[in-house]
Design a protein around this motif. Structure first.
Motif, short mmCIF file in Angstrom:
data_model
loop_
_atom_site.label_atom_id
_atom_site.label_comp_id
_atom_site.label_asym_id
_atom_site.label_seq_id
_atom_site.Cartn_x
_atom_site.Cartn_y
_atom_site.Cartn_z
N LYS A 17 0.83 -1.21 0.00
CA LYS A 17 0.00 0.00 0.00
C LYS A 17 0.86 1.26 0.00
O LYS A 17 0.55 2.23 -0.68
CB LYS A 17 -0.93 0.00 1.21
N ARG A 18 1.95 1.25 0.75
CA ARG A 18 2.83 2.42 0.79
C ARG A 18 3.48 2.66 -0.56
O ARG A 18 3.57 3.79 -1.02
CB ARG A 18 3.92 2.24 1.85
N VAL A 19 3.98 1.61 -1.18
CA VAL A 19 4.61 1.76 -2.49
C VAL A 19 3.59 2.21 -3.53
O VAL A 19 3.86 3.09 -4.35
CB VAL A 19 5.31 0.44 -2.92
N THR A 20 2.39 1.62 -3.49
CA THR A 20 1.33 2.01 -4.42
C THR A 20 0.98 3.48 -4.27
O THR A 20 0.88 4.22 -5.26
CB THR A 20 0.07 1.14 -4.20
N GLY A 21 0.78 3.93 -3.04
CA GLY A 21 0.47 5.33 -2.79
C GLY A 21 1.57 6.27 -3.23
O GLY A 21 1.32 7.35 -3.78
N LYS A 81 14.73 21.07 -4.79
CA LYS A 81 15.84 20.11 -4.96
C LYS A 81 15.49 19.18 -6.12
O LYS A 81 14.51 18.44 -6.06
CB LYS A 81 16.00 19.29 -3.67
N ASN A 82 16.29 19.22 -7.14
CA ASN A 82 16.05 18.31 -8.28
C ASN A 82 16.24 16.87 -7.84
O ASN A 82 17.03 16.58 -6.96
CB ASN A 82 16.98 18.64 -9.43
N HIS A 83 15.53 16.00 -8.44
CA HIS A 83 15.61 14.56 -8.19
C HIS A 83 15.00 14.15 -6.86
O HIS A 83 15.29 13.08 -6.35
CB HIS A 83 17.05 14.05 -8.29
N TYR A 84 14.16 14.98 -6.25
CA TYR A 84 13.50 14.58 -5.01
C TYR A 84 12.59 13.38 -5.25
O TYR A 84 12.44 12.53 -4.37
CB TYR A 84 12.69 15.73 -4.39
N VAL A 85 12.00 13.30 -6.43
CA VAL A 85 11.11 12.17 -6.75
C VAL A 85 11.87 10.86 -6.63
O VAL A 85 11.38 9.90 -6.04
CB VAL A 85 10.54 12.34 -8.18
N ILE A 86 13.06 10.82 -7.17
CA ILE A 86 13.87 9.61 -7.10
C ILE A 86 14.23 9.30 -5.64
O ILE A 86 14.16 8.14 -5.21
CB ILE A 86 15.15 9.76 -7.96
N ASP A 87 14.58 10.33 -4.89
CA ASP A 87 14.91 10.14 -3.47
C ASP A 87 13.71 9.60 -2.70
O ASP A 87 13.85 8.71 -1.87
CB ASP A 87 15.36 11.46 -2.83
N ARG A 88 12.54 10.14 -2.96
CA ARG A 88 11.32 9.71 -2.27
C ARG A 88 11.02 8.25 -2.56
O ARG A 88 10.71 7.47 -1.66
CB ARG A 88 10.15 10.60 -2.70
N MET A 89 11.11 7.85 -3.83
CA MET A 89 10.82 6.46 -4.20
C MET A 89 11.87 5.53 -3.61
O MET A 89 11.54 4.47 -3.06
CB MET A 89 10.77 6.34 -5.72
N ARG A 90 13.13 5.93 -3.69
CA ARG A 90 14.20 5.10 -3.15
C ARG A 90 14.04 4.91 -1.64
O ARG A 90 14.14 3.80 -1.13
CB ARG A 90 15.56 5.75 -3.45
N ASP A 91 13.75 5.99 -0.92
CA ASP A 91 13.59 5.89 0.52
C ASP A 91 12.40 5.02 0.91
O ASP A 91 12.47 4.25 1.87
CB ASP A 91 13.43 7.29 1.14
N THR A 92 11.32 5.12 0.15
CA THR A 92 10.16 4.27 0.42
C THR A 92 10.51 2.80 0.20
O THR A 92 10.17 1.94 1.03
CB THR A 92 8.98 4.68 -0.49
N LEU A 93 11.20 2.50 -0.89
CA LEU A 93 11.57 1.10 -1.17
C LEU A 93 12.55 0.56 -0.13
O LEU A 93 12.43 -0.59 0.28
CB LEU A 93 12.15 0.99 -2.58
N ILE A 94 13.47 1.38 0.31
CA ILE A 94 14.42 0.94 1.35
C ILE A 94 13.67 0.66 2.64
O ILE A 94 13.90 -0.36 3.30
CB ILE A 94 15.52 2.00 1.57
N GLY A 95 12.73 1.54 3.01
CA GLY A 95 11.95 1.32 4.23
C GLY A 95 11.13 0.04 4.16
O GLY A 95 11.04 -0.72 5.13
N VAL A 96 10.53 -0.22 3.01
CA VAL A 96 9.74 -1.43 2.82
C VAL A 96 10.62 -2.67 2.93
O VAL A 96 10.28 -3.64 3.60
CB VAL A 96 9.01 -1.37 1.45
N MET A 97 11.77 -2.64 2.28
CA MET A 97 12.67 -3.80 2.31
C MET A 97 13.19 -4.05 3.72
O MET A 97 13.28 -5.20 4.16
CB MET A 97 13.82 -3.61 1.33
N VAL A 98 13.52 -3.00 4.46
CA VAL A 98 14.00 -3.16 5.83
C VAL A 98 12.91 -3.77 6.71
O VAL A 98 13.17 -4.69 7.49
CB VAL A 98 14.48 -1.81 6.40
N ALA A 99 11.68 -3.31 6.58
CA ALA A 99 10.57 -3.85 7.37
C ALA A 99 10.36 -5.33 7.08
O ALA A 99 10.18 -6.13 7.99
CB ALA A 99 9.29 -3.05 7.11
#
Length: 118
Positions: A17-21, A81-99
């Motif tokens: 759900k987090r990744v989808t959102g 800040k350019n590339h915030y979109v990439i940072d946001r997606m990367r951070d979400t995926l890292i959080g999901v994988m860690v959980a």
């Protein structure tokens, strides 16, 4: 860490759900925000439209919350800040994988072995 739940299946469901959102929020904001200036009215309009789209796609409130947060952050920070979109997606995926890894390691490997000892 926000995705970490009491069971593995709940963690995976919330992670999806987090990744989808995040994907919906990023996609919607990137497409529309390039034609808008940053102000409160435009941000409110984006969050409202993102909420309508999320409900139209029949997602639950967890996805809706993630869409709204993603729209807020991407709309404001992408212009600063350019590339915030990439940072946001990367951070979400890292959080999901860690959980998910914590669930696998702690609740599937460590706790069952401790229960067998006692």
């Amino acid at each position: 860490m926000l995705c970490l739940q009491s069971t593995y299946h709940k963690t995976v469901r919330l992670s999806i759900k987090r990744v989808t959102g995040t994907i919906i929020g990023i996609s919607f904001t990137v497409i529309i925000s390039t034609h808008m200036i940053i102000n409160g009215w435009n941000l409110g309009l984006l969050v409202l439209l993102g909420g309508f789209i999320t409900k139209w796609l029949k997602f639950d409130k967890t996805v809706l919350h993630q869409v709204a947060l993603t729209i807020l952050f991407v709309f404001v920070f992408e212009h600063q800040k350019n590339h915030y979109v990439i940072d946001r997606m990367r951070d979400t995926l890292i959080g999901v994988m860690v959980a998910v890894l914590i669930q696998l390691v702690w609740f599937r490997l460590i706790l069952p072995s401790k229960q067998k000892i006692s």
